[in-house]
Design a protein around this motif. Structure first.
Motif, short mmCIF file in Angstrom:
data_model
loop_
_atom_site.label_atom_id
_atom_site.label_comp_id
_atom_site.label_asym_id
_atom_site.label_seq_id
_atom_site.Cartn_x
_atom_site.Cartn_y
_atom_site.Cartn_z
N ILE A 189 2.27 -7.92 6.62
CA ILE A 189 2.75 -6.64 7.29
C ILE A 189 4.12 -6.78 7.65
O ILE A 189 4.81 -7.95 8.04
CB ILE A 189 2.27 -6.21 8.53
N THR A 190 5.03 -5.80 7.20
CA THR A 190 6.26 -5.81 7.71
C THR A 190 6.84 -4.46 8.38
O THR A 190 6.50 -3.38 7.28
CB THR A 190 7.45 -6.49 6.82
N THR A 191 7.34 -4.25 9.37
CA THR A 191 7.97 -2.78 9.60
C THR A 191 9.02 -2.99 10.63
O THR A 191 9.25 -4.26 11.32
CB THR A 191 6.69 -1.98 10.51
N PHE A 197 12.45 -10.46 1.96
CA PHE A 197 13.37 -9.55 1.83
C PHE A 197 12.76 -8.55 0.80
O PHE A 197 11.90 -9.15 -0.19
CB PHE A 197 14.73 -10.07 1.30
N HIS A 198 13.23 -7.41 0.94
CA HIS A 198 13.00 -6.34 0.08
C HIS A 198 14.00 -5.55 -0.25
O HIS A 198 14.49 -4.96 0.85
CB HIS A 198 11.70 -5.31 0.60
N THR A 199 14.78 -5.76 -1.28
CA THR A 199 16.04 -4.84 -1.40
C THR A 199 16.44 -4.07 -2.68
O THR A 199 17.32 -3.58 -3.01
CB THR A 199 17.20 -5.94 -1.40
N LEU A 202 4.93 -12.09 -4.09
CA LEU A 202 5.77 -10.64 -4.64
C LEU A 202 4.89 -9.58 -3.85
O LEU A 202 3.69 -9.60 -3.79
CB LEU A 202 5.61 -10.73 -6.15
N GLU A 203 5.61 -8.63 -3.51
CA GLU A 203 4.69 -7.39 -3.12
C GLU A 203 5.00 -6.12 -3.81
O GLU A 203 5.51 -5.12 -2.88
CB GLU A 203 4.40 -7.12 -1.34
N PRO A 204 4.77 -5.89 -5.14
CA PRO A 204 5.09 -4.74 -5.73
C PRO A 204 4.28 -3.48 -5.15
O PRO A 204 3.20 -3.69 -4.90
CB PRO A 204 4.84 -5.10 -7.11
N GLY A 205 4.76 -2.40 -5.26
CA GLY A 205 3.84 -1.30 -4.96
C GLY A 205 3.89 -0.39 -6.36
O GLY A 205 3.01 -0.14 -6.94
N ALA A 206 5.01 0.57 -6.37
CA ALA A 206 4.89 1.56 -7.49
C ALA A 206 4.42 0.96 -8.71
O ALA A 206 3.98 1.65 -9.48
CB ALA A 206 6.39 2.17 -7.60
N ALA A 207 4.94 -0.28 -9.19
CA ALA A 207 4.97 -0.56 -10.24
C ALA A 207 3.37 -0.72 -10.85
O ALA A 207 2.86 -0.56 -11.70
CB ALA A 207 5.34 -2.10 -10.61
N GLY A 239 9.33 -9.38 -1.69
CA GLY A 239 9.12 -7.84 -1.67
C GLY A 239 8.73 -7.51 -2.97
O GLY A 239 8.17 -7.93 -3.84
N GLY A 240 8.94 -5.77 -2.95
CA GLY A 240 8.80 -5.21 -4.33
C GLY A 240 9.94 -4.38 -5.02
O GLY A 240 10.97 -4.99 -4.60
N GLY A 241 9.71 -3.47 -5.55
CA GLY A 241 11.09 -2.54 -5.79
C GLY A 241 11.47 -2.74 -7.45
O GLY A 241 12.52 -2.28 -7.87
N TYR A 242 10.50 -3.16 -8.13
CA TYR A 242 10.70 -3.39 -9.75
C TYR A 242 9.64 -2.89 -10.29
O TYR A 242 8.35 -2.87 -9.96
CB TYR A 242 11.13 -5.06 -10.09
N ALA A 265 2.98 6.91 -7.78
CA ALA A 265 3.65 6.52 -6.65
C ALA A 265 4.38 7.53 -5.96
O ALA A 265 5.38 8.26 -6.33
CB ALA A 265 4.66 5.45 -7.18
N TYR A 266 4.20 7.17 -4.41
CA TYR A 266 4.90 8.15 -3.52
C TYR A 266 5.06 9.71 -3.62
O TYR A 266 5.84 10.44 -3.44
CB TYR A 266 6.52 7.55 -3.55
N THR A 267 3.70 10.04 -4.24
CA THR A 267 3.41 11.36 -4.44
C THR A 267 2.42 11.87 -3.25
O THR A 267 2.73 12.27 -2.11
CB THR A 267 2.89 11.60 -5.70
N LEU A 322 0.73 -1.30 -0.22
CA LEU A 322 0.04 0.09 0.09
C LEU A 322 1.04 1.25 -0.18
O LEU A 322 0.41 2.17 -0.40
CB LEU A 322 -0.95 0.15 1.18
N LYS A 323 2.12 1.21 0.30
CA LYS A 323 2.82 2.46 0.87
C LYS A 323 3.01 3.41 -0.23
O LYS A 323 2.76 4.72 0.09
CB LYS A 323 3.94 2.14 1.30
N PRO A 324 3.03 3.19 -1.59
CA PRO A 324 3.02 4.22 -2.77
C PRO A 324 1.83 5.05 -2.94
O PRO A 324 1.85 6.29 -3.26
CB PRO A 324 3.48 3.64 -3.98
C1 LIG Z 1 9.22 -4.26 2.51
C2 LIG Z 1 8.63 -3.50 1.32
N1 LIG Z 1 7.69 -4.18 0.45
C3 LIG Z 1 7.27 -3.62 -0.67
C4 LIG Z 1 7.75 -2.25 -1.09
C5 LIG Z 1 7.20 -1.71 -2.46
O1 LIG Z 1 8.23 -1.23 -3.12
P1 LIG Z 1 7.94 -0.51 -4.57
O2 LIG Z 1 7.01 0.41 -4.29
O3 LIG Z 1 9.13 -0.01 -4.98
O4 LIG Z 1 7.68 -1.68 -5.41
C6 LIG Z 1 8.62 -1.67 -0.17
C7 LIG Z 1 9.02 -0.14 -0.55
O5 LIG Z 1 9.52 0.47 0.29
C8 LIG Z 1 8.94 -2.21 0.83
O6 LIG Z 1 9.78 -1.66 2.04
#
Ligand SMILES: Cc1ncc(COP(=O)(O)O)c(C=O)c1O
Length: 400
Positions: free
Chosen positions: A92-94, A183-185, A252-257, A221-224, A348-350, A48-50
């Motif tokens: 959840i991860t934090t 992992f999310h790297t 997989l947990e993509p956000g921005a994509a 994680g996400g990040g791609y 994303a992230y705006t 959800l974060k983005p």
């Molecule tokens: C744990 C974790 N999962 C997923 C994401 C989503 O990453 P992105 O929006 O780059 O796909 C992030 C982004 O910081 C994250 O910290």
């Protein structure tokens, strides 16, 4: 890239500043992940974060396997949207699990990914007793991000446990009942080569744990960027080796994509002048509506800009901060006061990071549906500002 040919024929219909979500772009991104789910058997959660936006979340609920949260509040929103019907996963991860929140998190979440061995020792049993599948966030130690501020594998990272420590904790019996690895790297990765390398490194470091039969799932994680025909081979190899060799469910947990292309920031030009020979256009939006423009010092795209055009204009934000600038753009003709300026790829992230500095209101929210027209979803008003400042019990004489 030039956005010269791109149009947003709906832009004049919105009251600026506006954040416009085009749900057709969310659908296209979901199509790309549909193939990953079907062809690779991966489960896909939206992080959800983005962007936390109901019109996006509602579509994702229908077509993804669940959501990934990064705080209790995000988890609460995610659960409200998902409902309690089975079959979907809320993870959840934090780095910040507060003891007083664990019970509520256990009610809401299916997967809780703990961030340190100490947290695991303190919280895992209680979570398991409440039916949660408990995971551990890894720091695979393979940096993929050049800017250290965004690198979860940086030396001394606060995000996840380094592989040697995971192995040692496993041998000590500190990780009993561990069901998941996470992992999310990466950040903005165009290819999945880094993901495949990371999976190889995790397999190398934790083969014994992975073979022990306790690990039921691995979350990559996400990040791609979106999976495409060109980049999907490495993703396929990363997912399939974990599924076939260890029998693990892969998430997989993509956000921005999923949302980047769906978001537009739309502004109006409110003033034009030359300053020291340079043309400046003052907009009714600000970099605080897209704070990564300032954080990263990057220049977002603008429709109509082309580096070959003759008229250079600095797009300036509405606040007192002299560095509140989007950057210099070139147009065929200089914009005029009242013209619309459209920043694409701003999903994303705006909005998720936007704030009210100088009292400049957050953008109004519009959603574009199948008919291609923007529909007002929420106008941000002075009342929102007052509520934020906790003025709600103060007599509001100014408005008469
Ligand atoms: C744990 C974790 N999962 C997923 C994401 C989503 O990453 P992105 O929006 O780059 O796909 C992030 C982004 O910081 C994250 O910290």
């Amino acid at each position: 890239m030039t956005w010269e040919g791109q149009r947003a024929d709906w832009a004049h219909e919105v009251e600026t500043p506006a954040f416009v979500l085009d749900t057709r772009a969310v659908d296209r991104a979901l199509d790309a992940y549909e193939r990953v789910r079907c062809d690779m058997g991966a489960r896909v959660l939206y992080a959800l974060k983005p962007l936390v936006h109901l019109d996006a979340l509602a579509r994702m609920r229908a077509r993804l396997d669940g959501f990934a949260a990064s705080s209790l509040n995000e988890a609460r929103v995610a659960r409200e949207v998902l409902g309690t019907a089975g079959g979907k996963t809320l993870s959840i991860t934090t780095p910040c699990y507060r003891p007083q929140e664990m019970e509520r998190l256990a009610e809401l979440c299916d997967h809780v990914v703990l961030n340190s061995v100490g947290q695991y020792v303190r919280f895992a049993t209680g979570l398991r007793d409440r039916g949660v599948s408990v995971g551990l966030r890894l720091n695979p130690g393979l940096p993929l991000v050049s800017d250290m501020r965004y690198d979860p594998c940086r030396p001394g990272s606060k995000l996840g446990v380094v592989l040697t420590e995971v192995g040692a904790a496993h041998e000590r019996g500190d990780l009993d009942g561990l069901e998941g690895l996470h992992f999310h790297t990466s950040s903005d990765g165009l290819t999945y080569d880094g993901l495949l390398a990371t999976v190889r490194s995790v397999r190398g470091g934790l083969d014994g744990l992975l073979r022990s039969g306790t690990v039921r799932w691995v979350n990559l994680g996400g990040g791609y960027h979106l999976p495409t025909d060109e980049n999907r081979a490495a993703l396929y190899d990363a997912v399939v080796v974990l599924r076939e060799r260890y029998g693990a469910e892969v998430y997989l947990e993509p956000g921005a994509a999923l949302v980047r292309e769906a978001g537009y920031l739309v502004a109006s030009v409110v003033d034009m002048f030359t300053s020291g020979g340079e043309m400046v256009a003052v907009l009714d939006t600000t970099v605080n509506h897209a704070p990564e423009v300032f954080e990263y010092q990057y220049r977002p795209d603008v429709l109509g800009h082309d580096s070959d055009h003759g008229h250079a204009v600095t797009m300036a934000g509405a606040t007192c901060l002299s560095g509140d600038l989007f950057g210099e753009y070139r147009f065929a003709a200089p914009p005029a006061i009242g013209d619309c300026i459209v920043f694409p790829q701003m999903g994303a992230y705006t909005l998720a990071k936007a704030h009210w500095f100088n009292g400049v209101a957050l953008p109004n929210l519009y959603t574009i549906g199948e008919d291609g027209r923007p529909r007002l979803r929420r106008r941000h008003t002075y009342e929102d500002y007052r509520a934020r400042l906790d003025l709600k019990d103060y007599p509001n004489d100014a408005d008469g």
